[in-house]
Write a protein that holds these residues in place. Structure first.
Motif, PDB file in Angstrom:
ATOM      1  N   ALA A  18       0.819  -1.211   0.000  1.00  0.00           N
ATOM      2  CA  ALA A  18       0.000   0.000   0.000  1.00  0.00           C
ATOM      3  C   ALA A  18       0.860   1.272   0.000  1.00  0.00           C
ATOM      4  CB  ALA A  18      -0.920  -0.027   1.223  1.00  0.00           C
ATOM      5  N   ALA A  19       1.798   1.347   0.931  1.00  0.00           N
ATOM      6  CA  ALA A  19       2.600   2.572   1.062  1.00  0.00           C
ATOM      7  C   ALA A  19       3.556   2.733  -0.122  1.00  0.00           C
ATOM      8  CB  ALA A  19       3.377   2.547   2.378  1.00  0.00           C
ATOM      9  N   ASP A  38      10.038  -5.897  -5.154  1.00  0.00           N
ATOM     10  CA  ASP A  38       9.311  -6.693  -4.163  1.00  0.00           C
ATOM     11  C   ASP A  38       9.717  -8.145  -4.336  1.00  0.00           C
ATOM     12  OD1 ASP A  38       6.376  -5.975  -2.511  1.00  0.00           O
ATOM     13  OD2 ASP A  38       7.089  -8.042  -2.604  1.00  0.00           O
ATOM     14  N   HIS A  39       9.782  -8.863  -3.216  1.00  0.00           N
ATOM     15  CA  HIS A  39      10.141 -10.277  -3.341  1.00  0.00           C
ATOM     16  C   HIS A  39       8.935 -11.157  -3.680  1.00  0.00           C
ATOM     17  CE1 HIS A  39       9.692 -11.053   1.300  1.00  0.00           C
ATOM     18  NE2 HIS A  39       8.631 -10.543   0.769  1.00  0.00           N
ATOM     19  N   ALA A  40       7.747 -10.573  -3.591  1.00  0.00           N
ATOM     20  CA  ALA A  40       6.539 -11.343  -3.931  1.00  0.00           C
ATOM     21  C   ALA A  40       6.380 -11.404  -5.450  1.00  0.00           C
ATOM     22  CB  ALA A  40       5.322 -10.687  -3.303  1.00  0.00           C
ATOM     23  N   CYS A  55     -11.582  -4.369   0.842  1.00  0.00           N
ATOM     24  CA  CYS A  55     -10.638  -3.330   1.271  1.00  0.00           C
ATOM     25  C   CYS A  55     -11.301  -2.172   2.023  1.00  0.00           C
ATOM     26  CB  CYS A  55      -9.855  -2.765   0.084  1.00  0.00           C
ATOM     27  SG  CYS A  55      -8.562  -1.630   0.572  1.00  0.00           S
ATOM     28  N   ALA A 163       9.544   0.278   2.280  1.00  0.00           N
ATOM     29  CA  ALA A 163       8.082   0.173   2.454  1.00  0.00           C
ATOM     30  C   ALA A 163       7.697  -1.297   2.562  1.00  0.00           C
ATOM     31  CB  ALA A 163       7.379   0.822   1.261  1.00  0.00           C
ATOM     32  N   GLY A 165       6.590  -2.996   5.102  1.00  0.00           N
ATOM     33  CA  GLY A 165       5.481  -3.368   5.985  1.00  0.00           C
ATOM     34  C   GLY A 165       5.916  -3.979   7.301  1.00  0.00           C
ATOM     35  N   ILE A 169       1.492 -11.917   9.023  1.00  0.00           N
ATOM     36  CA  ILE A 169       1.228 -12.889   7.952  1.00  0.00           C
ATOM     37  C   ILE A 169       2.482 -13.186   7.116  1.00  0.00           C
ATOM     38  CG2 ILE A 169      -0.479 -13.678   6.266  1.00  0.00           C
ATOM     39  CD1 ILE A 169      -2.222 -12.481   8.225  1.00  0.00           C
ATOM     40  N   GLY A 173       4.433 -13.067   2.701  1.00  0.00           N
ATOM     41  CA  GLY A 173       5.648 -12.345   2.306  1.00  0.00           C
ATOM     42  C   GLY A 173       6.121 -11.293   3.293  1.00  0.00           C
ATOM     43  N   SER A 340      -2.178 -11.948  12.857  1.00  0.00           N
ATOM     44  CA  SER A 340      -2.370 -10.542  13.254  1.00  0.00           C
ATOM     45  C   SER A 340      -2.509  -9.665  12.020  1.00  0.00           C
ATOM     46  CB  SER A 340      -1.212 -10.061  14.126  1.00  0.00           C
ATOM     47  OG  SER A 340      -0.095  -9.776  13.336  1.00  0.00           O
ATOM     48  N   GLU A 370       3.720   0.593   7.386  1.00  0.00           N
ATOM     49  CA  GLU A 370       3.665  -0.149   8.650  1.00  0.00           C
ATOM     50  C   GLU A 370       5.035  -0.419   9.266  1.00  0.00           C
ATOM     51  OE1 GLU A 370       0.771  -3.416   8.316  1.00  0.00           O
ATOM     52  OE2 GLU A 370       1.863  -4.315   9.992  1.00  0.00           O
ATOM     53  N   ASN A 382      -5.040   1.791   9.131  1.00  0.00           N
ATOM     54  CA  ASN A 382      -3.692   1.368   8.727  1.00  0.00           C
ATOM     55  C   ASN A 382      -3.419   1.678   7.261  1.00  0.00           C
ATOM     56  OD1 ASN A 382      -2.277   0.217  11.100  1.00  0.00           O
ATOM     57  ND2 ASN A 382      -4.249  -0.831  11.257  1.00  0.00           N
ATOM     58  N   ALA A 386      -0.663   4.240   5.462  1.00  0.00           N
ATOM     59  CA  ALA A 386       0.154   3.870   4.292  1.00  0.00           C
ATOM     60  C   ALA A 386       0.029   4.948   3.214  1.00  0.00           C
ATOM     61  CB  ALA A 386      -0.286   2.508   3.750  1.00  0.00           C
TER      62      ALA A 386
HETATM   63  C1  LIG Z   1      -5.711 -10.016   6.537  1.00  0.00           C
HETATM   64  C2  LIG Z   1      -5.464  -8.523   6.623  1.00  0.00           C
HETATM   65  C3  LIG Z   1      -6.494  -7.648   6.349  1.00  0.00           C
HETATM   66  C4  LIG Z   1      -6.295  -6.275   6.475  1.00  0.00           C
HETATM   67  N1  LIG Z   1      -7.331  -5.430   6.203  1.00  0.00           N
HETATM   68  C5  LIG Z   1      -7.153  -4.085   6.340  1.00  0.00           C
HETATM   69  C6  LIG Z   1      -8.203  -3.182   6.007  1.00  0.00           C
HETATM   70  O1  LIG Z   1      -9.277  -3.583   5.524  1.00  0.00           O
HETATM   71  N2  LIG Z   1      -7.978  -1.863   6.232  1.00  0.00           N
HETATM   72  C7  LIG Z   1      -6.785  -1.381   6.705  1.00  0.00           C
HETATM   73  O2  LIG Z   1      -6.644  -0.173   6.870  1.00  0.00           O
HETATM   74  N3  LIG Z   1      -5.761  -2.221   6.964  1.00  0.00           N
HETATM   75  C8  LIG Z   1      -5.920  -3.544   6.785  1.00  0.00           C
HETATM   76  N4  LIG Z   1      -4.870  -4.385   7.036  1.00  0.00           N
HETATM   77  C9  LIG Z   1      -3.556  -3.809   7.389  1.00  0.00           C
HETATM   78  C10 LIG Z   1      -2.906  -3.293   6.088  1.00  0.00           C
HETATM   79  O3  LIG Z   1      -2.961  -4.319   5.122  1.00  0.00           O
HETATM   80  C11 LIG Z   1      -1.456  -2.898   6.341  1.00  0.00           C
HETATM   81  O4  LIG Z   1      -1.352  -2.031   7.433  1.00  0.00           O
HETATM   82  C12 LIG Z   1      -0.895  -2.201   5.097  1.00  0.00           C
HETATM   83  O5  LIG Z   1      -0.935  -3.086   4.003  1.00  0.00           O
HETATM   84  C13 LIG Z   1       0.530  -1.719   5.336  1.00  0.00           C
HETATM   85  O6  LIG Z   1       1.020  -1.215   4.152  1.00  0.00           O
HETATM   86  P1  LIG Z   1       2.586  -1.293   3.832  1.00  0.00           P
HETATM   87  O7  LIG Z   1       2.731  -0.828   2.428  1.00  0.00           O
HETATM   88  O8  LIG Z   1       3.354  -0.664   4.897  1.00  0.00           O
HETATM   89  O9  LIG Z   1       2.913  -2.860   3.900  1.00  0.00           O
HETATM   90  P2  LIG Z   1       2.372  -4.042   2.988  1.00  0.00           P
HETATM   91  O10 LIG Z   1       1.112  -3.656   2.319  1.00  0.00           O
HETATM   92  O11 LIG Z   1       2.398  -5.241   3.856  1.00  0.00           O
HETATM   93  O12 LIG Z   1       3.466  -4.176   1.845  1.00  0.00           O
HETATM   94  C14 LIG Z   1       4.778  -4.574   2.109  1.00  0.00           C
HETATM   95  C15 LIG Z   1       5.366  -5.111   0.827  1.00  0.00           C
HETATM   96  O13 LIG Z   1       6.747  -5.333   1.049  1.00  0.00           O
HETATM   97  C16 LIG Z   1       7.096  -6.583   0.503  1.00  0.00           C
HETATM   98  N5  LIG Z   1       8.261  -7.102   1.226  1.00  0.00           N
HETATM   99  C17 LIG Z   1       8.336  -7.493   2.514  1.00  0.00           C
HETATM  100  N6  LIG Z   1       9.582  -7.907   2.797  1.00  0.00           N
HETATM  101  C18 LIG Z   1      10.296  -7.746   1.659  1.00  0.00           C
HETATM  102  C19 LIG Z   1      11.651  -8.009   1.319  1.00  0.00           C
HETATM  103  N7  LIG Z   1      12.495  -8.532   2.227  1.00  0.00           N
HETATM  104  N8  LIG Z   1      12.058  -7.759   0.067  1.00  0.00           N
HETATM  105  C20 LIG Z   1      11.201  -7.254  -0.855  1.00  0.00           C
HETATM  106  N9  LIG Z   1       9.906  -6.996  -0.598  1.00  0.00           N
HETATM  107  C21 LIG Z   1       9.470  -7.229   0.661  1.00  0.00           C
HETATM  108  C22 LIG Z   1       5.859  -7.454   0.668  1.00  0.00           C
HETATM  109  O14 LIG Z   1       5.859  -8.521  -0.246  1.00  0.00           O
HETATM  110  C23 LIG Z   1       4.754  -6.439   0.416  1.00  0.00           C
HETATM  111  O15 LIG Z   1       4.403  -6.380  -0.958  1.00  0.00           O
HETATM  112  C24 LIG Z   1      -5.037  -5.762   6.878  1.00  0.00           C
HETATM  113  C25 LIG Z   1      -3.995  -6.661   7.134  1.00  0.00           C
HETATM  114  C26 LIG Z   1      -4.191  -8.021   7.000  1.00  0.00           C
HETATM  115  C27 LIG Z   1      -3.041  -8.947   7.278  1.00  0.00           C
END
Ligand SMILES: Cc1cc2nc3c(=O)[nH]c(=O)nc-3n(C[C@H](O)[C@H](O)[C@H](O)COP(=O)(O)OP(=O)(O)OC[C@H]3O[C@@H](n4cnc5c(N)ncnc54)[C@H](O)[C@@H]3O)c2cc1C
Length: 401
Positions: A18-19, A38-40, A55, A163, A165, A169, A173, A340, A370, A382, A386
């Motif tokens: 997301a972020a 991204d590693h995914a 969402c 970014a 996260g 889970i 990833g 979580s 995150e 959350n 992001a």
């Molecule tokens: C089941 C579930 C449901 C949710 N529902 C909601 C909701 O409805 N509303 C809400 O506000 N929040 C929700 N959340 C929380 C929300 O998804 C997260 O807070 C948000 O996605 C954080 O965004 P982010 O970009 O920081 O991290 P993420 O969206 O987690 O993205 C991180 C990315 O980094 C990548 N990554 C990680 N490690 C590495 C690495 N070593 N190398 C390369 N890439 C890497 C991952 O593959 C991922 O693509 C939910 C969470 C879960 C688990």
């Protein structure tokens, strides 16, 4: 500066969640050359599963009070610069139909994929490069450039955005990559803890609660001075449901939860009234009018349950009211990162500029989403963090370069 050659970018973003996607689209639309790693195997996996596939993309009432952080003021600037209203505006401009559920939670009418597509559109239009299934092996800063050594090659960038996260889970990833990078650059990290997570119980308490699996009821649950009024769900492992997920962010091992099973009901008055109306009724029969039938024998001893209302002493009625409005439960733990929704803790906000998300110690290094020690309540907060932090970094990078 723009594409200066193979593997050279204005900004490399690690994490296509997301972020990361918000930041990529923002910086690219401002003329920056952007690589997202991204590693995914695909971008935005958590977005796709979020909110039961619809969402919960923001919360109409999102404000600093909805976030936990060692510095509760840190999130203010980014949330003000890119607010829930700004994201709703984006969603509307993209023609995505949405609806509001209780407590200001906003969801897509159709699918979470609409949000992902909306984030990918500016990336595509502004030429963001994606390198998926890519492992970052090492990161170094040399002079004014970052060198990102990955299994698919080496990349150079003036700005590096982490970014990746939280830890929630791992099957999807999640990794501690962001925290390790922060530490490798000497930044302080606040120990991560699983949050918005179900509670588990062991031994006799688990056996007792297991008999209630599947029951859901509206409660008010309190711990450490915070309380939430929402549904609580009994599971085979313990407790879940929105009220429980919310309070889990405030619970620490050893703490006891206080559950008001009848919020808003004056149970003492109810019992007195029933005593007048049906003095011969058994206590259990009357309580089953207020509470799920299976729950009642768990709360009160068999003998007490069989007592007729007219035989209850005033003290017994008072004790009952205390129990019904303050049932004490002591979880042995949580289900942890396996289930979580978010992670508390992360990169210490003292290390970052609240306006730009840039590291104070390492110019050009940014942390968003995150991975930062800013964690929202349940309900779309959350994602809002992001979007807000991703936008702040994306704009700042474009403004600096
Ligand atoms: C089941 C579930 C449901 C949710 N529902 C909601 C909701 O409805 N509303 C809400 O506000 N929040 C929700 N959340 C929380 C929300 O998804 C997260 O807070 C948000 O996605 C954080 O965004 P982010 O970009 O920081 O991290 P993420 O969206 O987690 O993205 C991180 C990315 O980094 C990548 N990554 C990680 N490690 C590495 C690495 N070593 N190398 C390369 N890439 C890497 C991952 O593959 C991922 O693509 C939910 C969470 C879960 C688990």
């Amino acid at each position: 500066m723009h594409n200066t050659g193979m593997g050279e970018y204005d900004v490399v973003i690690v994490g296509a969640g997301a972020a990361g996607l918000m930041c990529a689209g923002t910086a690219a639309m401002m003329g920056q050359s952007v690589l997202v790693i991204d590693h995914a195997e695909k971008a935005g996996k958590k977005i796709l599963i979020s909110g039961g596939g619809r969402c919960n993309f923001t919360n109409r009432f999102a404000g600093p009070g909805n976030f936990l952080s060692a510095n509760p003021h840190f999130c203010k600037s980014a949330l003000a610069r890119f607010s829930a209203a700004d994201f709703i505006d984006m969603v509307e401009r993209a023609g995505i139909a949405w609806h509001e559920r209780k407590h200001g939670q906003l969801f897509c009418d159709e699918s979470a994929r609409d949000i992902l597509n909306m984030l990918l559109a500016p990336c595509r239009d502004a030429g963001v490069t994606f390198s998926l299934q890519t492992e970052v092996l090492a990161v170094k800063k040399e002079d004014h450039q970052f060198l990102i050594h990955a299994n698919k090659g080496d990349f150079h960038a003036k700005a590096l955005v982490i970014a990746t996260g939280g830890l929630s889970i791992p099957k999807m990833g999640a990794s501690a990559f962001g925290l390790k990078i922060a530490e490798s650059f000497g930044l302080k990290v606040i120990a991560p803890v699983a949050a918005l997570v179900p509670f588990t119980f062991t031994g006799k308490e688990k056996e007792r609660l297991e008999t209630l699996a599947g029951i859901s009821l509206d409660v008010n649950v309190s711990c450490n001075g915070r309380s939430f009024s929402e549904a609580m769900l009994f599971t085979h492992r313990g407790l879940s449901g929105p009220a429980i997920l919310q309070i889990s962010s405030f619970w620490r091992p050893g703490d006891t939860l206080l559950v008001d099973l009848l919020p808003g009901t004056d149970s003492a008055a109810f019992l007195e009234q029933k005593c007048r109306e049906r003095p011969q009724a058994q206590l259990t029969t009357v309580l089953c009018e207020l509470l799920p039938r299976r729950l009642v024998p768990l709360l009160i001893e068999h003998d007490l349950g069989e007592t007729r209302l007219c035989q209850l002493s005033q003290q017994q009625r008072r004790d009952l009211a205390v129990l019904l409005h303050g049932w004490q439960l002591k979880p042995n733990g949580t289900e942890g990162y396996r289930t979580s929704e978010v992670t508390l803790g992360g990169v210490d906000t003292d290390e970052l500029s609240s306006k730009t998300m840039q590291s104070k110690r390492v110019p050009g290094l940014y942390f968003i989403g995150e991975v930062v020690d800013v964690t929202g309540h349940l309900g779309g907060f959350n994602f809002q963090w992001a979007w807000s932090s991703g936008y702040a970094a994306g704009m700042a990078i474009a403004e600096v370069q």
